[in-house]
Motif scaffolding. Structure first.
Motif, PDB file in Angstrom:
ATOM      1  N   CYS A   1      -8.681 151.737  39.328  1.00 14.30           N
ATOM      2  CA  CYS A   1      -9.778 152.727  39.036  1.00 14.30           C
ATOM      3  C   CYS A   1     -10.768 151.778  38.341  1.00 14.30           C
ATOM      4  O   CYS A   1     -10.620 151.217  37.090  1.00 14.30           O
TER       5      CYS A   1
ATOM      6  N   VAL B   1      -9.080 157.758  29.569  1.00 17.28           N
ATOM      7  CA  VAL B   1     -10.068 158.069  30.409  1.00 17.28           C
ATOM      8  C   VAL B   1     -10.408 159.490  30.176  1.00 17.28           C
ATOM      9  O   VAL B   1     -11.696 159.921  29.964  1.00 17.28           O
TER      10      VAL B   1
ATOM     11  N   THR C   1      -1.688 158.200  35.414  1.00 20.82           N
ATOM     12  CA  THR C   1      -2.003 156.786  35.187  1.00 20.82           C
ATOM     13  C   THR C   1      -2.842 156.020  36.327  1.00 20.82           C
ATOM     14  O   THR C   1      -2.287 156.515  37.439  1.00 20.82           O
ATOM     15  N   TRP C   2      -3.511 155.089  35.970  1.00 21.79           N
ATOM     16  CA  TRP C   2      -4.076 154.197  37.189  1.00 21.79           C
ATOM     17  C   TRP C   2      -3.873 152.837  36.789  1.00 21.79           C
ATOM     18  O   TRP C   2      -3.990 152.636  35.300  1.00 21.79           O
TER      19      TRP C   2
ATOM     20  N   ALA D   1     -13.980 155.206  36.592  1.00 19.70           N
ATOM     21  CA  ALA D   1     -13.122 155.859  35.212  1.00 19.70           C
ATOM     22  C   ALA D   1     -14.386 156.577  34.609  1.00 19.70           C
ATOM     23  O   ALA D   1     -14.100 157.901  34.081  1.00 19.70           O
TER      24      ALA D   1
ATOM     25  N   ARG E   1      -5.832 154.743  31.835  1.00 17.82           N
ATOM     26  CA  ARG E   1      -5.888 153.362  32.737  1.00 17.82           C
ATOM     27  C   ARG E   1      -5.203 152.314  31.980  1.00 17.82           C
ATOM     28  O   ARG E   1      -5.467 152.300  30.930  1.00 17.82           O
ATOM     29  N   GLU E   2      -4.692 151.624  32.891  1.00 20.45           N
ATOM     30  CA  GLU E   2      -3.776 150.321  32.316  1.00 20.45           C
ATOM     31  C   GLU E   2      -4.938 149.372  31.803  1.00 20.45           C
ATOM     32  O   GLU E   2      -6.033 149.224  32.272  1.00 20.45           O
TER      33      GLU E   2
ATOM     34  N   TRP F   1      -2.835 151.266  26.975  1.00 20.02           N
ATOM     35  CA  TRP F   1      -3.399 152.385  27.800  1.00 20.02           C
ATOM     36  C   TRP F   1      -4.663 152.613  27.210  1.00 20.02           C
ATOM     37  O   TRP F   1      -4.801 152.986  26.207  1.00 20.02           O
TER      38      TRP F   1
ATOM     39  N   CYS G   1      -5.461 161.333  31.084  1.00 17.08           N
ATOM     40  CA  CYS G   1      -5.752 160.502  32.233  1.00 17.08           C
ATOM     41  C   CYS G   1      -5.947 159.072  31.492  1.00 17.08           C
ATOM     42  O   CYS G   1      -6.585 158.930  30.590  1.00 17.08           O
TER      43      CYS G   1
ATOM     44  N   ALA H   1      -5.107 149.238  36.485  1.00 14.06           N
ATOM     45  CA  ALA H   1      -6.729 148.640  36.408  1.00 14.06           C
ATOM     46  C   ALA H   1      -7.551 148.438  37.548  1.00 14.06           C
ATOM     47  O   ALA H   1      -8.702 149.086  37.673  1.00 14.06           O
TER      48      ALA H   1
END
Lengths: 359, 328
Positions: free
Chosen positions: B84, B57, B78-79, B89, B48-49, B54, B46, B81
């Protein structure tokens, strides 16, 4: 010594408009007030001991005293000392003595004043009148300092006046303050005793934060003697520290120079002692303090005291110096073992002994 | 949920906040690398931007293993920012980690710390929300203790993480200053393997001696007698521990020690028979002595008591009784 002036006042909702509450509020203009439900649930438990106690000592709580308003003094868990009582007018103390047992006794350290003083006085009067042929003693400084709040409550006045009416009952105000202004001029009839914990100034500086200086206590005692009060000398706790002999000798000399021996009711000696719980608190709060560093060992009642020869030596020396300045002084040991009493039998001869713990 | 192949070079593995949501400690691929090599990656990671790429998480060890295996990209959920938040997170990371394994104490400390500092959760909220998920007691003192682990030196943290040092031992070390802590850890804890109560006693006596003798903790431990114990050829760490505790008590309680020595000296001079034991009360608090006589037949008992009576009649026991009564 500055008089105690809290930063925040917690008031139980039941007594928000109690006349005593309003009178105290008048003496603390502009103070932040927070109504609360129960004074017993106020602790800041999530903080470390030091941060917590520091913050708690800045507050003050006003609440009604529920349950027993006057308590029998207990010798141990099962036995009372006959005819001795505590008047529970407040809980917790604004002073911050490193060795105070209240840190290991109360749920929190926010001092609490009980505003239903009239009920407390009534309860006291009932006990006095129920035992007209016995000598009764009431203590006011067990769960708090007896006079530390007197500039806010004026409690000493009705108490002194109440006891002045009874020849068989005495009230003892035990304090480390010099807050005696209210006492001077009251018609006490010899039934009120004002007692001080006397300590060398070094002990006051090192271990008794916020209390009156050694000189101020002696001066307050002198003023009370001048006003006709009998006074009590309490060397409890006696603390060993580097130079203690000079410190205590000097203190007793100063007292001898200023106090009238005939107006001293009695004298109690007791060495510094602590439960394991209090020991942990002292270690956490004051890791560099000398207080615990003298050799203390578990005694018969589970409390830590100086090694027996050390305390016998201390008692013997202090008794000797007291004898020089106050030859006919009645000296008692407080919370001491029968073995120590026995070793000091010569020095204590003729004195009444009490509060011997059972080992 | 969409799975994308993310180039491994774009996943942050250094910099200030690359490990914002990573609780794993110590961070290495371990056996996972072989497993992925053999059967492939079973679960996507997982991410996060982040402005620089990246942020991991969940799946730090998987990312590390794939990097070490020379993969170019990795399947990831992916998320963005803004989709999430930090708190979310952290919650995902905690849920994913605690679902699959028991976090070690250092990882538990890191989880608490990240919720405390990145999500600004109060201690009281950590107590009620995070401690139960970590299997810790719901007490603010315990949470504070675990947070204190993060100020320990890396070698001590590794010992806590691999279980060679219990968290409770580490809590005792935490309040010490760093040089003292490292010294104590290496010279005493590793050498003598004290139990928790023994550790507490050793540390308390050392801290008291530090003030009494005005010496630093290493100076005390490098003193002649203690140094001899710590560097002795004794093979059993328990023996070292026992001797160390005795020596520290002698230093910490010199008057008690003097009484004990004096008692032993007087007793020895009495020449009592081997089947007689004489004991004083704990810490010389009481004025009595306990005499124990061991006998296998009536004659032995009579003979022993007669000898004891003679010693007593000659005044031999006076010194012993005087010592327990008066200390001299």
């Amino acid at each position: 010594m500055k008089f105690f002036h809290p930063e925040i006042l917690y008031i139980e909702t039941d007594v928000l408009n109690h006349p005593r509450t309003l009178a105290i509020l008048e003496r603390l203009p502009g103070i932040a007030v927070q109504p609360i439900d129960d004074y017993q649930n106020l602790g800041l438990a999530h903080l470390t001991a030091n941060a917590r106690f520091k913050r708690e000592k800045k507050g003050l709580t006003l609440a009604p005293k529920r349950g027993e308003l006057v308590k029998a003094v207990q010798r141990d868990l099962f036995r009372n000392i006959p005819n001795e009582y505590y008047i529970v007018h407040s809980l917790g103390c604004p002073f911050d003595c490193q060795y105070c047992f209240l840190y290991d006794y109360l749920d929190h350290q926010i001092p609490t004043i009980f505003v239903n003083i009239e009920e407390i006085l009534e309860s006291t009067q009932e006990i006095i009148e129920s035992k007209p042929f016995e000598k009764l003693t009431f203590h006011t400084g067990e769960f708090s300092d007896a006079l530390a709040f007197d500039h806010l409550t004026d409690l000493s006045q009705p108490l002194v006046e109440l006891f002045a009416n009874y020849q068989h009952a005495f009230v003892e105000f035990r304090t480390k303050s010099a807050n005696v202004g209210n006492l001077i001029g009251l018609p006490h009839n010899g039934q009120s005793i004002i007692s001080w914990t006397f300590s060398p100034q070094r002990v006051v500086q090192l271990f008794e934060y916020g209390t009156a200086s050694s000189d101020a206590r002696i001066e307050a005692a002198r003023r009370c003697q001048e006003a006709g009060y009998g006074i009590g000398l309490r060397f409890d706790p006696l603390v060993r520290y580097p130079g203690w002999e000079n410190g205590y000798r000097e203190l007793i000399e100063n007292m001898g120079a200023q106090l009238h021996p005939d107006l001293i009711r009695d004298c109690q000696l007791g060495v510094f002692r602590y439960t394991p719980g209090l020991g942990r608190i002292i270690r956490e709060r004051f890791p560099k303090s000398w207080l615990r560093l003298e050799e203390s060992v578990p005694s018969g009642d589970g409390k830590y005291r100086y090694l027996k020869p050390l305390r016998i030596d201390m008692y013997r020396k202090i008794m000797g110096w007291l004898g020089e300045f106050f030859p006919s002084l009645k000296i008692e040991l407080c919370m001491e073992s029968p073995e120590v009493e026995e070793s000091l039998a010569e020095n204590l001869r003729g004195n009444h002994k009490k509060e011997v713990f059972i080992s | 949920m969409q799975i994308h192949a993310i180039p491994l070079k774009d996943i942050l593995f250094s910099g200030a906040d690359f490990d914002a949501f990573i609780f794993t400690f110590p961070l290495h691929a371990g056996p996972l690398k072989d497993s992925i090599h053999k059967v492939g990656l079973l679960h996507p990671v997982c991410l996060r931007e982040h402005p620089q790429g990246w942020q991991i998480v969940c799946g730090a060890r998987r990312v590390l293993a794939c990097r070490e295996l020379g993969w170019r990209d990795i399947p990831a959920q992916t998320w963005a920012a803004n989709a999430c938040a930090t708190e979310r997170a952290l919650e995902i990371s905690l849920a994913e980690n605690t679902l699959h394994r028991q976090l070690n104490p250092m990882e538990q400390a890191r989880a608490l710390h990240k919720f405390h500092t990145l999500a600004n959760w109060e201690i009281s909220k950590l107590v009620t929300e995070i401690a139960p998920q970590l299997g810790l007691p719901q007490s603010s003192e315990m949470v504070q203790d675990y947070l204190s682990l993060l100020k320990l030196e890396p070698e001590i943290q590794v010992a806590v993480a691999d279980g060679s040092l219990s968290p409770a031992h580490a809590f005792l070390l935490a309040p010490l200053n760093p040089p003292e802590r490292t010294f104590l850890f290496n010279q005493v804890v590793q050498t003598c393997l004290p139990s928790l109560n023994e550790s507490r006693e050793i540390i308390e006596n050392l801290l008291d001696l530090k003030i009494m003798l005005k010496k630093s903790l290493p100076e005390i431990l490098e003193g002649k007698n203690i140094s001899a114990i710590l560097h002795s050829s004794l093979k059993n760490p328990r023996d070292k521990c026992r001797f160390l505790r005795i020596e520290l008590r002698r230093l910490r309680f010199p008057q008690l020690n003097r009484l004990e020595d004096e008692f032993a000296k007087i007793l020895s001079a009495l020449g009592l028979k081997n089947n007689v034991q004489v004991r004083h009360s704990p810490y010389f608090e009481n004025n009595h002595l306990d005499f124990t006589v061991r006998a296998q037949h009536a004659e032995e008992l009579t003979e022993t008591i007669q000898h004891l009576s003679t010693v007593s009649a000659n005044g031999g026991l006076h010194k012993l009784f005087d010592l327990v009564k008066h200390g001299v």
